[in-house]
Design a protein around this motif. Sequence first.
Motif, PDB file in Angstrom:
ATOM      1  N   GLU A 118     -10.729 -11.213 -13.857  1.00 34.62           N
ATOM      2  CA  GLU A 118      -9.896 -10.021 -13.712  1.00 34.62           C
ATOM      3  C   GLU A 118      -9.505  -9.885 -12.241  1.00 34.62           C
ATOM      4  N   VAL A 119      -8.240  -9.592 -12.044  1.00 36.13           N
ATOM      5  CA  VAL A 119      -7.726  -9.339 -10.704  1.00 36.13           C
ATOM      6  C   VAL A 119      -7.030  -7.993 -10.757  1.00 36.13           C
ATOM      7  N   GLN A 120      -7.401  -7.092  -9.889  1.00 36.14           N
ATOM      8  CA  GLN A 120      -6.737  -5.785  -9.835  1.00 36.14           C
ATOM      9  C   GLN A 120      -6.497  -5.448  -8.378  1.00 36.14           C
ATOM     10  N   ALA A 121      -5.236  -5.401  -7.993  1.00 33.68           N
ATOM     11  CA  ALA A 121      -4.931  -5.020  -6.621  1.00 33.68           C
ATOM     12  C   ALA A 121      -3.925  -3.900  -6.679  1.00 33.68           C
ATOM     13  N   SER A 122      -4.113  -2.928  -5.822  1.00 35.33           N
ATOM     14  CA  SER A 122      -3.355  -1.699  -5.944  1.00 35.33           C
ATOM     15  C   SER A 122      -2.988  -1.180  -4.560  1.00 35.33           C
ATOM     16  N   ALA A 123      -1.679  -0.882  -4.400  1.00 37.65           N
ATOM     17  CA  ALA A 123      -1.229  -0.299  -3.134  1.00 37.65           C
ATOM     18  C   ALA A 123      -1.602   1.171  -3.125  1.00 37.65           C
ATOM     19  N   THR A 183       2.537  -0.751   0.381  1.00 31.38           N
ATOM     20  CA  THR A 183       2.690  -1.957  -0.439  1.00 31.38           C
ATOM     21  C   THR A 183       2.158  -3.147   0.353  1.00 31.38           C
ATOM     22  N   PHE A 184       1.963  -4.274  -0.331  1.00 28.86           N
ATOM     23  CA  PHE A 184       1.385  -5.422   0.369  1.00 28.86           C
ATOM     24  C   PHE A 184       2.197  -6.672   0.052  1.00 28.86           C
ATOM     25  N   SER A 185       2.089  -7.626   0.969  1.00 31.77           N
ATOM     26  CA  SER A 185       2.860  -8.859   0.795  1.00 31.77           C
ATOM     27  C   SER A 185       2.025  -9.884   0.029  1.00 31.77           C
ATOM     28  N   ARG A 186       2.703 -10.900  -0.426  1.00 31.06           N
ATOM     29  CA  ARG A 186       1.997 -11.974  -1.119  1.00 31.06           C
ATOM     30  C   ARG A 186       0.966 -12.623  -0.206  1.00 31.06           C
ATOM     31  N   GLU A 208      -0.722 -11.231   2.265  1.00 29.25           N
ATOM     32  CA  GLU A 208      -1.900 -10.354   2.359  1.00 29.25           C
ATOM     33  C   GLU A 208      -2.758 -10.473   1.099  1.00 29.25           C
ATOM     34  N   PHE A 209      -2.095 -10.542  -0.028  1.00 29.79           N
ATOM     35  CA  PHE A 209      -2.839 -10.665  -1.274  1.00 29.79           C
ATOM     36  C   PHE A 209      -3.656 -11.962  -1.293  1.00 29.79           C
ATOM     37  N   LEU A 230      -7.778 -12.552  -1.804  1.00 27.42           N
ATOM     38  CA  LEU A 230      -8.310 -13.457  -2.817  1.00 27.42           C
ATOM     39  C   LEU A 230      -9.311 -14.436  -2.201  1.00 27.42           C
TER      40      LEU A 230
END
Lengths: 237, 237, 237, 237, 237, 237
Positions: free
Chosen positions: A199-204, A208-211, A213-214, A218
């Motif tokens: 499961e991956v859950q990322a939330s601004a 907002t965030f860039s790829r 940063e994501f 990870l």
Amino acid sequence: MRPSGRALDQMRDISIETDVTKHAEGSCLIRCGETHVLCTASLEERVPPFLRNTGQGWVTAEYGMLPRATTTRMRREAASGKQSGRTQEIQRLIGRSLRAGIDRQALGERQITVDCDVIQADGGTRCASITGGWVALRLAVNKLMKAGDITMDPLLDHVAAVSCGIYAGQPVLDLDYPEDSEAGTDANFVMTGAGRMIEVQASAEGATFSRNEFESLLALAEAGVANLVAAQKAAVA
Amino acid sequence: MRPSGRALDQMRDISIETDVTKHAEGSCLIRCGETHVLCTASLEERVPPFLRNTGQGWVTAEYGMLPRATTTRMRREAASGKQSGRTQEIQRLIGRSLRAGIDRQALGERQITVDCDVIQADGGTRCASITGGWVALRLAVNKLMKAGDITMDPLLDHVAAVSCGIYAGQPVLDLDYPEDSEAGTDANFVMTGAGRMIEVQASAEGATFSRNEFESLLALAEAGVANLVAAQKAAVA
Amino acid sequence: MRPSGRALDQMRDISIETDVTKHAEGSCLIRCGETHVLCTASLEERVPPFLRNTGQGWVTAEYGMLPRATTTRMRREAASGKQSGRTQEIQRLIGRSLRAGIDRQALGERQITVDCDVIQADGGTRCASITGGWVALRLAVNKLMKAGDITMDPLLDHVAAVSCGIYAGQPVLDLDYPEDSEAGTDANFVMTGAGRMIEVQASAEGATFSRNEFESLLALAEAGVANLVAAQKAAVA
Amino acid sequence: MRPSGRALDQMRDISIETDVTKHAEGSCLIRCGETHVLCTASLEERVPPFLRNTGQGWVTAEYGMLPRATTTRMRREAASGKQSGRTQEIQRLIGRSLRAGIDRQALGERQITVDCDVIQADGGTRCASITGGWVALRLAVNKLMKAGDITMDPLLDHVAAVSCGIYAGQPVLDLDYPEDSEAGTDANFVMTGAGRMIEVQASAEGATFSRNEFESLLALAEAGVANLVAAQKAAVA
Amino acid sequence: MRPSGRALDQMRDISIETDVTKHAEGSCLIRCGETHVLCTASLEERVPPFLRNTGQGWVTAEYGMLPRATTTRMRREAASGKQSGRTQEIQRLIGRSLRAGIDRQALGERQITVDCDVIQADGGTRCASITGGWVALRLAVNKLMKAGDITMDPLLDHVAAVSCGIYAGQPVLDLDYPEDSEAGTDANFVMTGAGRMIEVQASAEGATFSRNEFESLLALAEAGVANLVAAQKAAVA
Amino acid sequence: MRPSGRALDQMRDISIETDVTKHAEGSCLIRCGETHVLCTASLEERVPPFLRNTGQGWVTAEYGMLPRATTTRMRREAASGKQSGRTQEIQRLIGRSLRAGIDRQALGERQITVDCDVIQADGGTRCASITGGWVALRLAVNKLMKAGDITMDPLLDHVAAVSCGIYAGQPVLDLDYPEDSEAGTDANFVMTGAGRMIEVQASAEGATFSRNEFESLLALAEAGVANLVAAQKAAVA
């Protein structure tokens, strides 16, 4: 830079104490820094109606916080007459994560309910619940196997979870509450011992965030989960 | 290979009809293939207690399905006396996503409630709700600006969402219900018009997934959201 | 004299669009002026416990309003945790009315649930629900007969409903919301295609009414229902 | 022909005992044959929010049945956690009926709550509640006037109610339970002392009815209500 | 004769660990044998509406059991949507007992909520909650006094509780679960440090009891409470 | 010294009117001074799930107050959606007390539900409910025995209850509301006809009490219950 003085990729101390209650088939008290969660696994020789006569088992989870687990007292959900949306969302996540690591055919027609009750909260309670919940589940399954009730281990791999976030513009690992409440982005990663993702859950939260940063979050999570899996291994050894 | 015969990276037809109800400040009926969602934005000149006298506004969302939006009739939530965990999880996601695209200071002390009611469901209702909900919100804000109630546009960018998944071992874009119910991994991506990320949710339904697989889903989503944003632009032009 | 400029005995335009959703066995969108109701009929091959093994079927109804069907947004009943007394009263009326037009023995041991969801409200939603609900029911029964599941038509006659009231001292037909909110007396009449009565409800809102006034309302209603039945016939032809 | 041996237009014996509880501002125990309802009127010097600072008062009603008021025990609504649709429908009718007989400006900014609790049921409980509820209301208002709290009598006229129905093909007055459960049509009429109408509710239970049949019920009701008003007058004299 | 091998007047081992959670103003983990209860005291600078502007404070209590505190898992009250009658009865008893030992005028207009959450149950959870709850309350009040927020100690005396019962025909002190579930009579005694009584509850479970038997229980309780008060004194020293 | 002018050991007038409703298998209206409770016993030929196929029966109780049984109107529990903690505590006490006086094997697999509804309250409603509830139970059991459905009398003895308290420093018998609301200690005693104890509940409301004071209350109660048992005997003779 972090309020706790930790390095950006430094986790909090992890402690997993097993067999902490006498009734549950499996149990542990997991401490991730100042976040403490009591996890129990309860075995029942019955399954929900939709699984009857399928030969398959079920793993489900419930989550709760003691009213004064938090800085200021929160209303007891039993008294307010319903579980909040947040509670339901978290317990659905825990159940889904643990089920992803189990062979339900090998478990056979029985249900294991994992209860995660937060005794003290300082951020990351859902991740601690998944990591500790897996330990309780492992111990309950061990008991079943020792008793000869099942012969093939239904647990496919470890399951553990960690949070990451962008705090003060920097990707950091394992947010505590002061960070969590200020983070621009908040993410939770549930992975297996082999590093595969559940499961991956990322939330601004504030920005907002860039790829890019994501991807940094990870990478931090992969290292963090490896640490947690090592702690699980030591605990159930 | 896909039940619908679509290419792996092919979305369903999108249609966004605006101003479909006479009372709401903003409204649209979004159709993503056979998934139809009615979205309305309702303006109130008051904010929740925690925002009073802060000069900041609020955007919130509610989600519902008509009982026979689905293949077999589901129990009406108003009759069962509570919203399911799934409903609460979805409406929290919609609200969080729309808030990430708004400058709450520029909105001023007023609240906009976005209602997303699924008239017909065929997979991807939460993504359609976000994409259509943004259009309803845009139209309601336009009305505020036209009336001179606010002078600076509080909407920072478009917000749209698409689902992806691993179906029959292949990453595919914009799952319909037959795919969604069989997919090994199911993911939802909420992004801005500029391609920044607001929310990433990926979940192993039947099988865990690798980092590579996850990257493929993310690439599909980037293309999909660009399409949706184009449809939004056409609708509100 | 009427806000809409209609004659005292003039109804609003009626439109009944059938087969508007792909899942329901029968469906229509009925528009009585600016009041729009989506009606679906859902068939289940089971009956409530009190009818098991009696050979008789059941028809029941549920009613709801989308939160922004009205001038100002109303709280979603699913969120408030219960259906209001008004909602329950209306759905009981719809179910009772439709059952009065059906031979439950001929239907056989199956249940049809008619859902009436108000998309946009401008007065007379309960009457539109009955009139449109009957169309959805008719279509679902047609499907059963076509499939050969039942051989004798269980629908005894058309069922339709209209409101009347005393507005500004005058009996008028088919109240819209501005009239309804000001009317001294408000009445709903449910009748069959043959003009027999199923339900009469007249209520003094601001002023009591005489027997003569009541008779005038009844005469208006007889004409109004005849119009509605003609519209039903055209729709299901 | 009637199970009780009564003539078609013969009512059950009526008895209204006043001042039966020591706390309520007004109270009576009304007995319509074997249907016994305890009615109390409670005065509060406050009104619902929507009437504050309007100078107008409010009358509202609540209805309940003791669990063993009926032939077989029914579940206590307080234990099941909600009032049934039937209960809500009835108490809305009682409140609406009593309000139609009151000048809310003359009452001033105060609320009177009329509680109607069925001690023993044998058909016609809602009508008995309205008739008895008016007596309790009358007595509570008398107390207000005697104390000089209000100078103009806010009660415009008597309000009373009776049921009629088509039983074994014949219009009959004042249904008891054996008749009510078999009647093809069931109607309730609420009228004033002057014979003006407040509420008409007629419902086809097993068979639709003609306009002629309906007129017969109405004529029976006019005579019945006159009897009830006479009993009210005797009780409050 | 007792399942645990204890003498008739022998209590289980008592342990009271204080300051076990970092957020609460006062807290302890009390262990009476295998019964473990986490007690926290939360201070708020506000009182219930009925005490506003009276200068008096309030002490209230809430009680809960973790789902797997018991031999077999019990349904989580937050999930079932209400607190059971047993839970409500217990938390009312705890609150009443603690209030009996406090001078509410000296406390001033503030509220202390004592939460008692059973981590592991083996009989006597309500008594352990009272005894441990008092310790948490004492610690929270100490903090208030140390801060100079109150000058006179509002705690009048210790408050502690113990259960007794007639087991296998013999009066015994401090029932554990195997005894509790078999006892003919079950009693709980809440007393002060000076031996005055706050609450006496004795209940015939399987057999009525004589006045003599009751006196024996009372004598056992007096000794038991003295032990508990000594343990409290050691804990808060 | 007592507000009513009664002697310290003087009870209020007791009246028990039997067979007051026509549907219940047993019923009475008990009046203890101005406290009036309607008690009905309802027989069902089924038992709760945990007793099926055990040959044993069950007695349970429910308690309620009409909204205006009290000095000021209280909210109807059916309307507020739940029974208060006080209500649940009382009905659990009534059920437990009545069960202590019955041989459940002799009753056979059937359930008797005793409903106690307070028509007018002036203190001591729970005690009046127990005393009157036993009479209703006795009458229902008599009917079973007369019909030959059971041959051995399952009622072991009378069960009755009285309250005592320390009012203005003096132990007094049978508190009315003015005393109850001022009493320093409030106690309820449930006993059998033979004077054995079923339930003892004593509670410090404003002041703790000594063992001596408690003994005085107990002595008063023994005399009081004897009176009540005599009244029961007269009523069911």
